[in-house]
Design an enzyme around this catalytic site. Structure first.
Site, PDB file in Angstrom:
ATOM      1  N   TYR A   1       8.653   2.375  -7.489  1.00 48.30           N
ATOM      2  CA  TYR A   1       7.996   1.268  -6.796  1.00 48.30           C
ATOM      3  C   TYR A   1       6.510   1.551  -6.618  1.00 48.30           C
ATOM      4  CZ  TYR A   1       6.352  -1.474  -2.803  1.00 48.30           C
ATOM      5  OH  TYR A   1       5.597  -2.280  -1.974  1.00 48.30           O
TER       6      TYR A   1
ATOM      7  N   THR B   1       0.239  -1.151  -1.713  1.00 49.64           N
ATOM      8  CA  THR B   1       1.062  -0.475  -0.716  1.00 49.64           C
ATOM      9  C   THR B   1       0.554   0.924  -0.414  1.00 49.64           C
ATOM     10  OG1 THR B   1       3.279   0.459  -0.300  1.00 49.64           O
ATOM     11  CG2 THR B   1       2.603   0.233  -2.584  1.00 49.64           C
TER      12      THR B   1
ATOM     13  N   ALA C   1       7.544  -9.433  -5.275  1.00 47.39           N
ATOM     14  CA  ALA C   1       7.764  -8.106  -5.861  1.00 47.39           C
ATOM     15  C   ALA C   1       9.156  -7.607  -5.536  1.00 47.39           C
ATOM     16  CB  ALA C   1       6.729  -7.117  -5.312  1.00 47.39           C
TER      17      ALA C   1
ATOM     18  N   LYS D   1       3.234  -0.370  -8.278  1.00 45.89           N
ATOM     19  CA  LYS D   1       2.194  -0.986  -7.455  1.00 45.89           C
ATOM     20  C   LYS D   1       0.818  -0.390  -7.750  1.00 45.89           C
ATOM     21  CE  LYS D   1       3.944  -4.239  -4.888  1.00 45.89           C
ATOM     22  NZ  LYS D   1       3.359  -5.593  -4.887  1.00 45.89           N
TER      23      LYS D   1
ATOM     24  N   GLU E   1       2.398   3.352  -0.164  1.00 40.73           N
ATOM     25  CA  GLU E   1       3.228   4.271  -0.935  1.00 40.73           C
ATOM     26  C   GLU E   1       2.481   4.822  -2.154  1.00 40.73           C
ATOM     27  OE1 GLU E   1       6.401   5.391  -0.442  1.00 40.73           O
ATOM     28  OE2 GLU E   1       6.582   4.361   1.490  1.00 40.73           O
TER      29      GLU E   1
END
Length: 365
Positions: free
Chosen positions: A157, A126, A83, A161, A128
């Site tokens: 990002y 993730t 990634a 994801k 995030e």
């Protein structure tokens, strides 16, 4: 019968540690790397496994390449780690981030569906993805985040994801594929890239105490807090997820919050305890706040609840914050000492322009 595993992104931190783990467990390991990029095999060399893995050139944005790779290798397990993984860079390259992260995941899932439906797939998600929701939950309920909490991503990002996460869920539910989503919180190691703040700090401390680079370190928001764990332990958790009878989604984390400032102070303390002349109590003199390093949007506080993984397969973090910082600082000091003595070894610093300038300058002096 020997299991065969395919790791996308095998040249990264997690890919290299996972490859080592799978080799130790008797797997035949294949790993993809990008054709268009310069070879970046230092992590595999660092771990002493470069000649033990089978490297396959493959571009995640090329569906044909992915289909052919999976068809030829016929893996029992696919660990999709490849990634664009640096949050800050995703603001500068949002289109590329989406193409690599989201389309790459879709191509892998579709290839498995059509060619190898019994193959297990792990998707690297993730923390995030929680974004603003994460901070709201932590502030309101005073608890870490789990698999059932909502997502409100705040970076390209994280959004890319989150798309990968939902693709994994969709293919698992619609087609009955064995797809695991791993929601990993920050995990670091000496194999972390220098663009990540933890390694940036440990590398800077090493250069500073050895007299190689005596300028203050430039950092962005030092009050941002993260849940930092040790990468080798997290890849073991990834493998454990894939050994369960039924596929599911899991959080891996430590449940502890520490700020960037704490990481810097602890890194200085480690160096001081090693006998170097630095004072962690006067940390302000070692840092310059650079506003250009602030993200347009950022998650200021985020910690994870790993209780599901602990209950299902006994995973829990063993390396805590101070030990993690110690491991990273000691290793970077060792690397720069080896470089100063003229030793040759696998290392990433010469690949970064700013580090290469320092190395060139010291050599000339």
């Amino acid at each position: 019968m020997t299991k065969r595993a395919l790791i996308t992104g095998i040249t990264g931190q997690d890919g290299a540690y996972l490859a080592k783990l799978l080799l130790e467990k008797g797997y035949e390991v294949y790993g993809t790397f990008r054709r268009v990029s310069s070879p970046n095999f230092w992590r595999l060399q660092y771990l002493g496994i470069f000649d033990k893995v089978n490297l396959v050139p493959c571009e995640l944005t090329d569906a044909t390449s992915i289909f052919l790779t999976i068809k030829e290798i016929q893996p029992d397990e696919i660990y999709h780690l490849g990634a664009m993984s640096f949050v800050g860079a995703s603001f500068e390259n949002p289109v590329t981030t989406f193409e690599i992260n989201t389309l790459g995941t879709l191509y892998i899932l579709e290839a498995v569906r059509q060619i190898l439906p019994d193959c297990k797939v792990y998707i690297a998600c993730t923390s995030e993805m929680y974004g603003k929701a994460g901070r709201e939950i932590i502030e309101k309920f005073k608890r870490a985040l789990n698999e059932n909490d909502p997502f409100k991503p705040v970076s390209p990002y994280a959004v890319s994801k989150l798309a990968c996460y939902w693709l994994g869920c969709a293919y698992r539910e619609a087609y009955g594929l064995y797809v695991v989503n791993g929601i990993l919180f920050n995990h670091e190691s000496p194999l972390r890239g220098l663009e990540f703040v933890t390694r940036k700090i440990s590398n800077w401390v090493a250069k500073y105490v050895l007299g190689i680079y005596r300028e203050p370190i430039k950092l962005g928001n030092i009050e941002a807090k993260r849940d930092w764990g040790y990468a080798p332990e997290y890849v073991y958790g990834i493998w454990q997820m894939m050994q369960q009878k039924e596929p599911d989604d899991y959080v891996l984390a430590t449940g502890e919050l520490h700020s960037v400032k704490e990481f810097l102070i602890e890194a200085l303390r480690v160096a001081q305890e090693m006998g170097y002349d630095v004072d962690p109590d006067k940390w302000q003199k070692y840092v310059v706040i650079d506003k250009s390093l602030f993200r347009p949007l950022d998650v200021l506080e985020i910690a994870g609840d790993y209780s599901k993984a602990k209950q299902k397969f006994g995973w829990e973090p063993k390396t805590r914050f101070k030990e993690l910082v110690k491991i990273m600082v000691q290793e970077d000091i060792k690397r720069w000492q080896m470089w100063l003595s003229g030793e040759k070894f696998p290392w990433d610093a010469p690949q970064y322009p700013e580090e290469a300038k320092i190395i060139t300058k010291v050599i000339k002096v």
